[in-house]
Design an enzyme around this catalytic site. Structure first.
Site, mmCIF file in Angstrom:
data_model
loop_
_atom_site.group_PDB
_atom_site.id
_atom_site.type_symbol
_atom_site.label_atom_id
_atom_site.label_comp_id
_atom_site.label_asym_id
_atom_site.label_seq_id
_atom_site.Cartn_x
_atom_site.Cartn_y
_atom_site.Cartn_z
ATOM 1 N N LYS A 153 13.610 24.636 -14.200
ATOM 2 C CA LYS A 153 13.630 23.526 -13.570
ATOM 3 C C LYS A 153 15.047 23.212 -13.102
ATOM 4 O O LYS A 153 15.178 22.761 -11.852
ATOM 5 C CB LYS A 153 13.387 22.148 -14.470
ATOM 6 C CG LYS A 153 13.478 20.938 -13.863
ATOM 7 C CD LYS A 153 13.176 19.985 -14.616
ATOM 8 C CE LYS A 153 14.429 19.231 -15.624
ATOM 9 N NZ LYS A 153 15.238 18.360 -14.945
ATOM 10 N N ASN A 154 15.973 23.116 -13.899
ATOM 11 C CA ASN A 154 17.312 22.709 -13.464
ATOM 12 C C ASN A 154 18.026 23.552 -12.372
ATOM 13 O O ASN A 154 18.820 23.585 -11.777
ATOM 14 C CB ASN A 154 18.050 22.616 -14.781
ATOM 15 C CG ASN A 154 18.113 21.460 -15.429
ATOM 16 O OD1 ASN A 154 17.131 20.576 -14.767
ATOM 17 N ND2 ASN A 154 18.530 21.175 -16.640
ATOM 18 N N CYS B 84 20.649 5.589 -15.639
ATOM 19 C CA CYS B 84 19.887 6.418 -16.002
ATOM 20 C C CYS B 84 19.449 6.060 -17.404
ATOM 21 O O CYS B 84 20.225 5.702 -18.278
ATOM 22 C CB CYS B 84 20.544 7.781 -15.893
ATOM 23 S SG CYS B 84 19.403 8.995 -16.479
ATOM 24 N N ARG C 20 25.704 8.126 -16.458
ATOM 25 C CA ARG C 20 25.574 9.381 -15.465
ATOM 26 C C ARG C 20 26.290 9.081 -14.325
ATOM 27 O O ARG C 20 25.701 9.160 -13.302
ATOM 28 C CB ARG C 20 24.131 9.855 -15.256
ATOM 29 C CG ARG C 20 23.532 10.378 -16.639
ATOM 30 C CD ARG C 20 22.197 11.031 -16.537
ATOM 31 N NE ARG C 20 22.327 12.298 -16.033
ATOM 32 C CZ ARG C 20 21.078 13.155 -16.175
ATOM 33 N NH1 ARG C 20 20.093 12.686 -16.744
ATOM 34 N NH2 ARG C 20 21.098 14.330 -15.832
ATOM 35 N N ASP D 92 20.055 19.405 -23.789
ATOM 36 C CA ASP D 92 18.635 19.351 -23.441
ATOM 37 C C ASP D 92 17.802 19.922 -24.808
ATOM 38 O O ASP D 92 16.685 19.992 -24.666
ATOM 39 C CB ASP D 92 18.374 20.112 -22.186
ATOM 40 C CG ASP D 92 18.801 19.230 -21.161
ATOM 41 O OD1 ASP D 92 19.070 18.067 -21.383
ATOM 42 O OD2 ASP D 92 18.781 19.953 -19.947
ATOM 43 N N ARG E 181 7.280 15.977 -15.650
ATOM 44 C CA ARG E 181 8.619 16.305 -14.957
ATOM 45 C C ARG E 181 9.234 17.657 -15.062
ATOM 46 O O ARG E 181 9.726 18.262 -14.233
ATOM 47 C CB ARG E 181 9.799 15.082 -15.148
ATOM 48 C CG ARG E 181 9.602 13.937 -14.718
ATOM 49 C CD ARG E 181 10.808 12.891 -15.027
ATOM 50 N NE ARG E 181 12.062 13.695 -14.589
ATOM 51 C CZ ARG E 181 13.002 13.605 -14.973
ATOM 52 N NH1 ARG E 181 13.537 12.613 -15.819
ATOM 53 N NH2 ARG E 181 14.243 14.219 -14.475
HETATM 54 C C1 UD1 Z 1 22.390 18.669 -15.826
HETATM 55 C C2 UD1 Z 1 21.022 18.889 -16.045
HETATM 56 C C3 UD1 Z 1 20.559 18.289 -17.432
HETATM 57 C C4 UD1 Z 1 21.682 18.580 -18.508
HETATM 58 C C5 UD1 Z 1 22.845 18.272 -17.965
HETATM 59 C C6 UD1 Z 1 24.023 18.966 -19.332
HETATM 60 C C7 UD1 Z 1 19.856 18.924 -14.000
HETATM 61 C C8 UD1 Z 1 18.742 18.630 -13.003
HETATM 62 N N1 UD1 Z 1 20.081 18.419 -15.104
HETATM 63 O O1 UD1 Z 1 22.385 17.165 -15.600
HETATM 64 O O2 UD1 Z 1 18.988 18.559 -17.899
HETATM 65 O O3 UD1 Z 1 21.391 17.750 -19.632
HETATM 66 O O4 UD1 Z 1 23.137 19.150 -16.820
HETATM 67 O O5 UD1 Z 1 23.656 20.300 -19.485
HETATM 68 O O6 UD1 Z 1 20.322 20.275 -13.769
HETATM 69 N N2 UD1 Z 1 29.435 12.923 -15.558
HETATM 70 C C9 UD1 Z 1 30.405 11.978 -15.161
HETATM 71 N N3 UD1 Z 1 30.794 11.767 -13.798
HETATM 72 C C10 UD1 Z 1 30.425 13.189 -13.056
HETATM 73 C C11 UD1 Z 1 29.331 13.958 -13.313
HETATM 74 C C12 UD1 Z 1 29.054 13.866 -14.723
HETATM 75 O O7 UD1 Z 1 30.905 11.053 -15.850
HETATM 76 O O8 UD1 Z 1 30.708 13.037 -11.719
HETATM 77 C C13 UD1 Z 1 29.181 12.897 -17.070
HETATM 78 C C14 UD1 Z 1 27.767 12.645 -17.160
HETATM 79 O O9 UD1 Z 1 27.666 11.067 -17.258
HETATM 80 C C15 UD1 Z 1 27.321 13.225 -18.588
HETATM 81 C C16 UD1 Z 1 28.412 14.420 -18.372
HETATM 82 O O10 UD1 Z 1 29.325 14.211 -17.479
HETATM 83 O O11 UD1 Z 1 27.895 12.292 -19.516
HETATM 84 C C17 UD1 Z 1 27.525 15.655 -18.083
HETATM 85 O O12 UD1 Z 1 26.718 15.651 -16.810
HETATM 86 P P1 UD1 Z 1 26.575 16.926 -16.020
HETATM 87 O O13 UD1 Z 1 26.859 18.087 -16.297
HETATM 88 O O14 UD1 Z 1 26.969 16.379 -14.484
HETATM 89 O O15 UD1 Z 1 24.961 16.673 -16.056
HETATM 90 P P2 UD1 Z 1 23.988 16.649 -14.691
HETATM 91 O O16 UD1 Z 1 24.156 17.537 -13.642
HETATM 92 O O17 UD1 Z 1 23.394 15.443 -14.566
#
Ligand code: UD1
Length: 429
Positions: free
Chosen positions: A24-25, A118, A123, A309, A401
């Site tokens: 999915k991701n 979220c 996030r 995850d 999802r």
């Molecule tokens: C992706 C995956 C999700 C997985 C996660 C971590 C998808 C659609 N989802 O989510 O299933 O759990 O990676 O492996 O691919 N953060 C910030 N600022 C930012 C970006 C992130 O503070 O600009 C924080 C987030 O709040 C979170 C952490 O960093 O606490 C990790 O987020 P991130 O690695 O970006 O995860 P996603 O890409 O949202």
């Protein structure tokens, strides 16, 4: 549509083989990346899940044609003329913001609704924005929309991420491929899905190296050199890990096919530490267990660390083990909501900040429980399979999802699970 639930008869064992779907991701970002190809890209091994439908709709709203034939998606972005993604879609699925990078790469501008709160923590997207600003993007907020512009063009830069964010790495990568000059991403996320995205971008004509390490380098090419491609989505390591936990929980053995075992190294080490037998081949993994489940300590970390995850699924294993486990969640805040549902099934869990102390209770009891997010939902169904009596899992839209035909795949492993409308199920009680 009437709410559906999954009804699970417990005291059961999962055994056999199951084919893993495409990740999915990964697939979500591959669809977004097709924007850079300006023609019909073919993406194979795309899972049949509702998040993919939302992403397809995001692309259609931008003016793309998206057609599905089974697991093959053809995404034609030749006619894309709009660069706006509405709140209605972003609020349904946060990953919609992955069009930000490719839209900026293609048009030098984008208008994407700001994602709201979220269920698994704040996030934020600050790292996406800071990184893109370094490439020359200017942002403003307009009535809930994030407006991106590049008045002086898009230019390569050296970006150091505060944290190896998956989403920020992907957005930066997709913008940088069409920027002028070289971009270096330091402290980049190393997830296999990043490698998959980089492979697709390279097949489109982009120049990317180092994907899968924390230092990714991109040599920008003119947009006209990027072309559509034919790409096959990598297997879903989280889906694979979920079925393997099913094998570990009930004894198995369960074999998952279509997955590179190196994607799950730490999770497999933890399964061994918990008393499971783990065997691997080039694209398969088997997990079974004859000994009692032993406790273990787990901390979630960016890849190659233990994946957040799979945290809920392993909390379930810990809840059924003989002894005390400590689970530490380092990636997301508020990702322990699952614990209270598991406690409704008899688990003994104490949460203290981002640590969970899980005292194993052996057998759980069937109950009515709700999916708090997709991984929690999947874990609750597994919990029901091993528990005593019947479990009814509500809010299964979360599971749909991210898991293709979850109930069907579990049934093929011997589970007694069925979907029913919530109304019919309560009438039959
Ligand atoms: C992706 C995956 C999700 C997985 C996660 C971590 C998808 C659609 N989802 O989510 O299933 O759990 O990676 O492996 O691919 N953060 C910030 N600022 C930012 C970006 C992130 O503070 O600009 C924080 C987030 O709040 C979170 C952490 O960093 O606490 C990790 O987020 P991130 O690695 O970006 O995860 P996603 O890409 O949202």
């Amino acid at each position: 549509m009437a709410e559906e639930i999954i009804i699970v008869e417990g005291n059961n064992t999962l055994a056999g083989e199951v084919a893993v779907s495409g990740a999915k991701n990964s697939a979500l970002k591959l669809i977004a990346a097709a924007l850079l190809g300006q023609g019909p890209s073919v993406i194979r091994n795309v899972p049949l899940i509702s998040d993919i439908e939302i992403m397809s709709e995001v692309l259609r709203r931008l003016g793309a044609t998206v057609e599905r034939d089974g697991h093959v998606l053809t995404v034609d972005t030749a006619e894309v003329d709009n660069s706006e993604t509405p709140y209605e879609l972003v609020s349904k699925m946060r990953a919609s913001i992955s069009v930000l990078g490719p839209l900026i790469g293609r048009f030098g501008r984008a208008r994407v609704a700001m994602p709201g709160g979220c269920q698994i923590g704040a996030r934020k997207i600050d790292m996406h924005l800071v990184g893109l600003e370094a490439l020359g993007v200017e942002f403003s907020i307009d009535h809930g929309f994030l407006e991106a512009r590049t008045p002086h063009g898009l230019a390569g830069a050296h970006v150091v991420l505060d944290f190896p964010s998956v989403g920020a790495t992907e957005n930066l990568l997709m913008a940088a491929v069409a920027a002028e000059g070289r971009t270096v991403l330091e402290n980049a996320a190393c997830e296999p899905e990043i490698v998959d995205l980089a492979n697709m971008l390279v097949a489109m004509g982009a120049r990317v190296s180092g994907a899968g390490t924390s230092l990714v380098e991109v040599e920008g090419v003119p947009l006209s050199e990027l072309r559509p491609c034919d790409h096959t989505t990598v297997g879903d390591r989280i889906e694979a890990g979920t079925f393997l936990v099913g094998g570990a929980l009930t004894g198995g053995p369960v074999t998952v096919r279509g997955i590179d075992p190196s994607f799950l190294r730490v999770a497999l080490m933890k399964l061994s530490a918990m008393g499971c037998e783990v065997q691997t081949g080039p694209d398969w993994i088997t997990v079974g267990r004859e000994r009692p489940l032993a406790p273990t300590d787990i901390q979630t970390l960016p890849h190659p660390g233990f994946p957040t995850d799979l945290q809920a699924q392993f909390m379930l294993l810990a809840a059924c083990a003989e002894g005390v486990s400590v689970i530490t969640e380092n990636v997301f805040e508020n990702r322990f909501m699952f614990a209270s549902e598991l406690m409704r099934m008899g688990a003994d869990i104490t949460i203290e900040d981002h640590h969970a102390l899980v005292r194993g209770v052996g057998m759980l009891q069937g109950a009515d429980v709700s999916s708090t997010d997709l991984r929690a939902g999947a874990a609750l169904v597994l919990a029901g399979i091993a528990a005593e009596g019947q479990t009814r899992v509500h809010e299964i839209g979360h599971i749909d999802r991210g898991y293709e035909d979850y109930a069907g795949k579990l049934a093929s492993l011997g589970a007694n699970v069925r979907r029913a409308s919530a109304e019919d199920a309560s009438a039959a009680r």
